[in-house]
Design a protein around this motif. Structure first.
Motif, PDB file in Angstrom:
ATOM      1  N   UNK A  11      18.212  -9.401  17.412  1.00 18.96           N
ATOM      2  CA  UNK A  11      17.134 -10.201  16.831  1.00 18.96           C
ATOM      3  C   UNK A  11      16.607 -11.256  17.806  1.00 18.96           C
ATOM      4  N   UNK A  12      17.074 -11.207  19.040  1.00 16.87           N
ATOM      5  CA  UNK A  12      16.618 -12.156  20.052  1.00 16.87           C
ATOM      6  C   UNK A  12      17.456 -13.415  20.148  1.00 16.87           C
ATOM      7  N   UNK A  15      23.549 -15.047  19.938  1.00 14.67           N
ATOM      8  CA  UNK A  15      24.642 -14.186  19.481  1.00 14.67           C
ATOM      9  C   UNK A  15      24.296 -12.694  19.535  1.00 14.67           C
ATOM     10  N   UNK A  16      23.050 -12.340  19.264  1.00 11.30           N
ATOM     11  CA  UNK A  16      22.698 -10.916  19.326  1.00 11.30           C
ATOM     12  C   UNK A  16      22.639 -10.426  20.770  1.00 11.30           C
ATOM     13  N   UNK A  17      22.263 -11.303  21.699  1.00 13.18           N
ATOM     14  CA  UNK A  17      22.281 -10.918  23.118  1.00 13.18           C
ATOM     15  C   UNK A  17      23.723 -10.698  23.590  1.00 13.18           C
ATOM     16  N   UNK A  18      24.626 -11.527  23.093  1.00 14.27           N
ATOM     17  CA  UNK A  18      26.045 -11.354  23.422  1.00 14.27           C
ATOM     18  C   UNK A  18      26.564 -10.038  22.851  1.00 14.27           C
ATOM     19  N   UNK A  69      12.288  -7.618  25.107  1.00 14.59           N
ATOM     20  CA  UNK A  69      12.668  -8.812  25.872  1.00 14.59           C
ATOM     21  C   UNK A  69      14.180  -9.053  25.817  1.00 14.59           C
ATOM     22  N   UNK A  70      14.795  -8.798  24.678  1.00 10.74           N
ATOM     23  CA  UNK A  70      16.245  -8.976  24.542  1.00 10.74           C
ATOM     24  C   UNK A  70      16.995  -8.017  25.459  1.00 10.74           C
ATOM     25  N   UNK A  74      19.428  -9.249  28.572  1.00  8.29           N
ATOM     26  CA  UNK A  74      20.880  -9.081  28.475  1.00  8.29           C
ATOM     27  C   UNK A  74      21.462  -7.996  29.372  1.00  8.29           C
ATOM     28  N   UNK A  75      20.645  -7.007  29.753  1.00 11.81           N
ATOM     29  CA  UNK A  75      21.192  -5.837  30.437  1.00 11.81           C
ATOM     30  C   UNK A  75      20.478  -5.550  31.750  1.00 11.81           C
TER      31      UNK A  75
END
Length: 150
Positions: A11-12, A15-18, A69-70, A74-75
């Motif tokens: 969800x951007x 915590x969701x990126x983690x 974008x997320x 993150x990756x």
């Protein structure tokens, strides 16, 4: 066992990126494919909560942008290229539960973007841990390289 599918909710939020980074690492270890899912829905009182929203506003396009974008944040690009992306109009928890059907694992962050930031476990993570059709991992704490500046 390889060739499974790991579903991760995005969800951007930090915590969701983690959760996304953790899920990608797990997929690399197991050989599973990675499926990133974002859910969106209009609030019940959309017209009264958000007066003046232009008619061309497209929440699905915004959800796609947040997901893209997320992933990029993150990756690494070579991993991003292999991720299946799913955008679902509807309740986020139900979208994840539905998308997790037949998956080997469902991964979510402990909290996302909701009105209950102080909760130890967010409403989506709480809901999916109770109703998912597969094992669930709720990522808490720090994952190096994601959200460090948050």
């Amino acid at each position: 066992m390889t060739g499974g599918r790991i579903v991760v909710g995005v969800d951007g939020s930090a915590p969701s990126l983690k959760a996304l980074k953790w899920a990608a690492g797990q997929a690399a270890l197991t050989g599973d494919s990675l499926h990133a899912v974002i859910g969106w829905e209009f609030p019940a009182s959309w017209a009264t909560l958000m007066p003046g929203v232009p008619p061309e506003f497209d929440p699905e396009r915004l959800a796609k942008q947040i997901l893209d974008e997320s992933l990029a944040k993150a990756l690494p690009p070579e991993t991003v290229a292999t991720v299946t992306r799913t955008i679902v109009g509807g309740n986020a928890a139900q979208a994840l539960i539905d998308q997790a059907e037949g998956a080997s694992l469902l991964v979510v962050g402990a909290r996302g973007y909701s009105g209950f930031k102080a909760a130890a476990l967010g409403s989506v993570s709480s809901n999916v841990t109770q109703h998912a059709p597969c094992p669930v991992v709720v990522v808490r704490g720090e994952v190096p390289g994601v959200g460090d500046a948050d």
